[in-house]
Enzyme design. Structure first.
Site, PDB file in Angstrom:
ATOM      1  N   ARG A 174      20.482 -22.844 -18.525  1.00  0.00           N
ATOM      2  CA  ARG A 174      19.191 -22.239 -18.831  1.00  0.00           C
ATOM      3  C   ARG A 174      18.851 -21.210 -17.751  1.00  0.00           C
ATOM      4  O   ARG A 174      19.160 -21.399 -16.571  1.00  0.00           O
ATOM      5  CB  ARG A 174      18.086 -23.313 -18.868  1.00  0.00           C
ATOM      6  CG  ARG A 174      18.114 -24.221 -20.094  1.00  0.00           C
ATOM      7  CD  ARG A 174      17.769 -23.489 -21.374  1.00  0.00           C
ATOM      8  NE  ARG A 174      17.747 -24.346 -22.552  1.00  0.00           N
ATOM      9  CZ  ARG A 174      18.772 -24.492 -23.409  1.00  0.00           C
ATOM     10  NH1 ARG A 174      19.885 -23.823 -23.232  1.00  0.00           N
ATOM     11  NH2 ARG A 174      18.649 -25.261 -24.472  1.00  0.00           N
ATOM     12  N   HIS A 211      23.255 -15.520 -24.677  1.00  0.00           N
ATOM     13  CA  HIS A 211      23.085 -16.949 -25.017  1.00  0.00           C
ATOM     14  C   HIS A 211      24.014 -17.324 -26.188  1.00  0.00           C
ATOM     15  O   HIS A 211      23.565 -17.756 -27.252  1.00  0.00           O
ATOM     16  CB  HIS A 211      21.625 -17.262 -25.378  1.00  0.00           C
ATOM     17  CG  HIS A 211      21.299 -18.718 -25.263  1.00  0.00           C
ATOM     18  ND1 HIS A 211      20.114 -19.193 -24.767  1.00  0.00           N
ATOM     19  CD2 HIS A 211      22.016 -19.835 -25.588  1.00  0.00           C
ATOM     20  CE1 HIS A 211      20.110 -20.517 -24.801  1.00  0.00           C
ATOM     21  NE2 HIS A 211      21.261 -20.923 -25.299  1.00  0.00           N
TER      22      HIS A 211
HETATM   23  P1  NDP Z   1      24.045 -33.915 -21.035  1.00  0.00           P
HETATM   24  O1  NDP Z   1      22.683 -34.509 -21.098  1.00  0.00           O
HETATM   25  O2  NDP Z   1      25.145 -34.559 -21.767  1.00  0.00           O
HETATM   26  O3  NDP Z   1      24.500 -33.806 -19.500  1.00  0.00           O
HETATM   27  C1  NDP Z   1      23.633 -33.481 -18.480  1.00  0.00           C
HETATM   28  C2  NDP Z   1      24.329 -33.712 -17.146  1.00  0.00           C
HETATM   29  O4  NDP Z   1      23.488 -33.204 -16.098  1.00  0.00           O
HETATM   30  C3  NDP Z   1      24.566 -35.191 -16.842  1.00  0.00           C
HETATM   31  O5  NDP Z   1      25.799 -35.373 -16.193  1.00  0.00           O
HETATM   32  C4  NDP Z   1      23.425 -35.527 -15.875  1.00  0.00           C
HETATM   33  O6  NDP Z   1      23.694 -36.576 -14.958  1.00  0.00           O
HETATM   34  C5  NDP Z   1      23.306 -34.220 -15.117  1.00  0.00           C
HETATM   35  N1  NDP Z   1      21.986 -34.109 -14.494  1.00  0.00           N
HETATM   36  C6  NDP Z   1      20.769 -34.119 -15.097  1.00  0.00           C
HETATM   37  N2  NDP Z   1      19.796 -34.008 -14.173  1.00  0.00           N
HETATM   38  C7  NDP Z   1      20.419 -33.957 -12.976  1.00  0.00           C
HETATM   39  C8  NDP Z   1      19.959 -33.870 -11.646  1.00  0.00           C
HETATM   40  N3  NDP Z   1      18.651 -33.824 -11.348  1.00  0.00           N
HETATM   41  N4  NDP Z   1      20.873 -33.853 -10.649  1.00  0.00           N
HETATM   42  C9  NDP Z   1      22.192 -33.906 -10.921  1.00  0.00           C
HETATM   43  N5  NDP Z   1      22.712 -33.994 -12.167  1.00  0.00           N
HETATM   44  C10 NDP Z   1      21.813 -34.016 -13.174  1.00  0.00           C
HETATM   45  O7  NDP Z   1      23.894 -32.396 -21.491  1.00  0.00           O
HETATM   46  P2  NDP Z   1      24.970 -31.434 -22.195  1.00  0.00           P
HETATM   47  O8  NDP Z   1      26.209 -31.469 -21.379  1.00  0.00           O
HETATM   48  O9  NDP Z   1      25.080 -31.726 -23.639  1.00  0.00           O
HETATM   49  O10 NDP Z   1      24.245 -30.018 -22.063  1.00  0.00           O
HETATM   50  C11 NDP Z   1      23.866 -29.497 -20.803  1.00  0.00           C
HETATM   51  C12 NDP Z   1      22.967 -28.289 -20.976  1.00  0.00           C
HETATM   52  O11 NDP Z   1      23.713 -27.174 -21.441  1.00  0.00           O
HETATM   53  C13 NDP Z   1      21.860 -28.422 -22.020  1.00  0.00           C
HETATM   54  O12 NDP Z   1      20.760 -29.155 -21.504  1.00  0.00           O
HETATM   55  C14 NDP Z   1      21.509 -26.987 -22.317  1.00  0.00           C
HETATM   56  O13 NDP Z   1      20.486 -26.540 -21.447  1.00  0.00           O
HETATM   57  C15 NDP Z   1      22.787 -26.227 -21.992  1.00  0.00           C
HETATM   58  N6  NDP Z   1      23.401 -25.648 -23.206  1.00  0.00           N
HETATM   59  C16 NDP Z   1      23.580 -24.288 -23.246  1.00  0.00           C
HETATM   60  C17 NDP Z   1      24.161 -23.708 -24.349  1.00  0.00           C
HETATM   61  C18 NDP Z   1      24.411 -22.240 -24.407  1.00  0.00           C
HETATM   62  O14 NDP Z   1      24.787 -21.717 -25.455  1.00  0.00           O
HETATM   63  N7  NDP Z   1      24.249 -21.507 -23.317  1.00  0.00           N
HETATM   64  C19 NDP Z   1      24.588 -24.499 -25.506  1.00  0.00           C
HETATM   65  C20 NDP Z   1      24.371 -25.910 -25.333  1.00  0.00           C
HETATM   66  C21 NDP Z   1      23.795 -26.446 -24.224  1.00  0.00           C
HETATM   67  P3  NDP Z   1      23.949 -38.083 -15.481  1.00  0.00           P
HETATM   68  O15 NDP Z   1      25.314 -38.030 -16.163  1.00  0.00           O
HETATM   69  O16 NDP Z   1      23.963 -38.882 -14.251  1.00  0.00           O
HETATM   70  O17 NDP Z   1      22.839 -38.391 -16.440  1.00  0.00           O
HETATM   71  C1  OXD Z   2      21.465 -25.544 -26.850  1.00  0.00           C
HETATM   72  C2  OXD Z   2      21.572 -24.098 -26.759  1.00  0.00           C
HETATM   73  O1  OXD Z   2      20.779 -26.148 -26.012  1.00  0.00           O
HETATM   74  O2  OXD Z   2      22.095 -23.467 -27.697  1.00  0.00           O
HETATM   75  O3  OXD Z   2      22.058 -26.111 -27.772  1.00  0.00           O
HETATM   76  O4  OXD Z   2      21.191 -23.514 -25.738  1.00  0.00           O
END
Ligand code: NDP
Ligand code: OXD
Length: 306
Positions: free
Chosen positions: A221, A269
């Site tokens: 993001r 994006h």
């Molecule tokens: P998940 O919820 O599966 O994974 C999130 C990860 O971040 C977990 O490992 C979590 O730790 C870690 N995390 C969360 N908060 C913290 C923190 N404060 N400190 C350290 N680690 C932290 O999410 P996804 O992998 O499915 O997606 C990640 C992000 O990617 C989405 O939230 C979205 O914003 C972005 N995205 C962007 C897209 C694009 O097109 N650009 C498309 C899809 C997603 P833990 O495992 O310990 O919970």
């Molecule tokens: C998502 C994205 O969060 O597209 O899926 O950014």
């Protein structure tokens, strides 16, 4: 059972048709202001009015992985919020990130510049071990990215909130290990969810801890990154470049300085797009699980923010 569809910026007809085919016993409707109450909602960037009119919702199913914008709205108190998990996005994200890492590591932009001059210059091969990659966020997408980077024999480590064991990946967790994680990284990939804890996390202090000649890939993001701090560290030479797919304001405004910084590669994006058919199948499965009283994969912890 009634399912209301309210996805801003999405052509609704194919989604409605797909949801009707996947949930033949359900009534699937495109939301209009004043619509009758529904049991579940399929949403992306819905207006606050949608939730104000639908306090009875049991399930709110996002057609994306990130729910940061959704959680800013006043949601029905008892509704479970569910995000997409993978649904075809992990392979796209791995493709995108590996492309960015390899393009930088193999200096492909220099060869592209040579092509413009119609003259090759020879660049000494770089040592892979000088380009350790750190992946912030080891969730559904981050783990896949880390695994695929390992296939290219990069040294990969990752940082998450809770400790993780991942084959071939050195893992760090929690705020106490963030500095060590950053110091071990030259290329930084951000795949964190946007929460109160991660807002502005890519800033002057954290990015300065990357190894000299650092490279930043932000695919999560825009609000994770302090734009001015990135520009300053690129100007100072501490960072060699960045690939950015997400921005504080999207689409990126024409006057934004990122457009004029040649060390930055921009995309709109698009690193991992929602795939309609796969997402419909996944959401239909999740609605079914919720209706049967079973655990719903991808349920969001509203307190935690992801
Ligand atoms: P998940 O919820 O599966 O994974 C999130 C990860 O971040 C977990 O490992 C979590 O730790 C870690 N995390 C969360 N908060 C913290 C923190 N404060 N400190 C350290 N680690 C932290 O999410 P996804 O992998 O499915 O997606 C990640 C992000 O990617 C989405 O939230 C979205 O914003 C972005 N995205 C962007 C897209 C694009 O097109 N650009 C498309 C899809 C997603 P833990 O495992 O310990 O919970
Ligand atoms: C998502 C994205 O969060 O597209 O899926 O950014």
């Amino acid at each position: 059972m009634k399912v209301s569809f309210c996805c801003t910026g999405t052509h609704p007809e194919p989604w409605l048709a797909g949801l009707r085919a996947a949930l033949p016993l359900a009534q699937i409707e495109l939301w209009q202001p004043g619509a009758a109450p529904a049991d579940h909602a399929v949403v992306w960037a819905p207006p606050q009015q949608f939730f104000d009119e639908q306090p009875q919702l049991k399930g709110v199913f996002a057609i994306g992985a990130g729910v940061d914008a959704l959680l800013k709205l006043r949601l029905p108190a008892h509704a479970i919020v569910v995000r997409l998990d993978d649904a075809g996005m992990a392979v796209q994200m791995a493709e995108y990130v590996c492309h960015a890492v390899i393009r930088h590591f193999r200096e492909l932009d220099r060869y592209a510049a040579d092509m413009q001059q119609r003259e090759w210059t020879v660049h000494k091969p770089r040592d892979r071990s000088d380009f350790p990659v750190g992946v912030m966020g080891l969730g559904v997408l981050g783990q896949r990215v880390a695994q695929v980077l390992r296939q290219f024999e990069f040294s990969v480590h990752g940082w998450s909130r809770s400790p993780k064991l991942l084959e071939g990946v050195r893992t760090f967790s929690g705020p106490a290990q963030l500095d060590a994680f950053l110091a071990a990284s030259r290329v930084l990939v951000n795949l964190l969810p946007l929460t109160a804890d991660t807002h502005d996390i890519l800033n002057r202090a954290t990015l300065s801890r990357l190894q000299p000649g650092g490279y930043v890939i932000n695919v999560a993001r825009g609000a994770h990154l302090v734009d001015e701090d990135l520009l300053m560290l690129l100007d100072s030479g501490h960072l060699a470049g960045a690939t950015l797919d997400v921005f504080r304001t999207e689409p990126l405004p024409p006057a934004h300085p990122f457009w004029r910084q040649p060390k930055i590669t921009l995309t709109p994006h698009t690193s991992a797009r929602t795939l309609r058919e796969t997402s419909i199948a996944q959401i239909a499965g999740k609605i079914g699980a919720l209706e049967r009283g079973e655990p719903v994969p991808g349920a969001v912890d509203r307190e935690r923010g992801y």
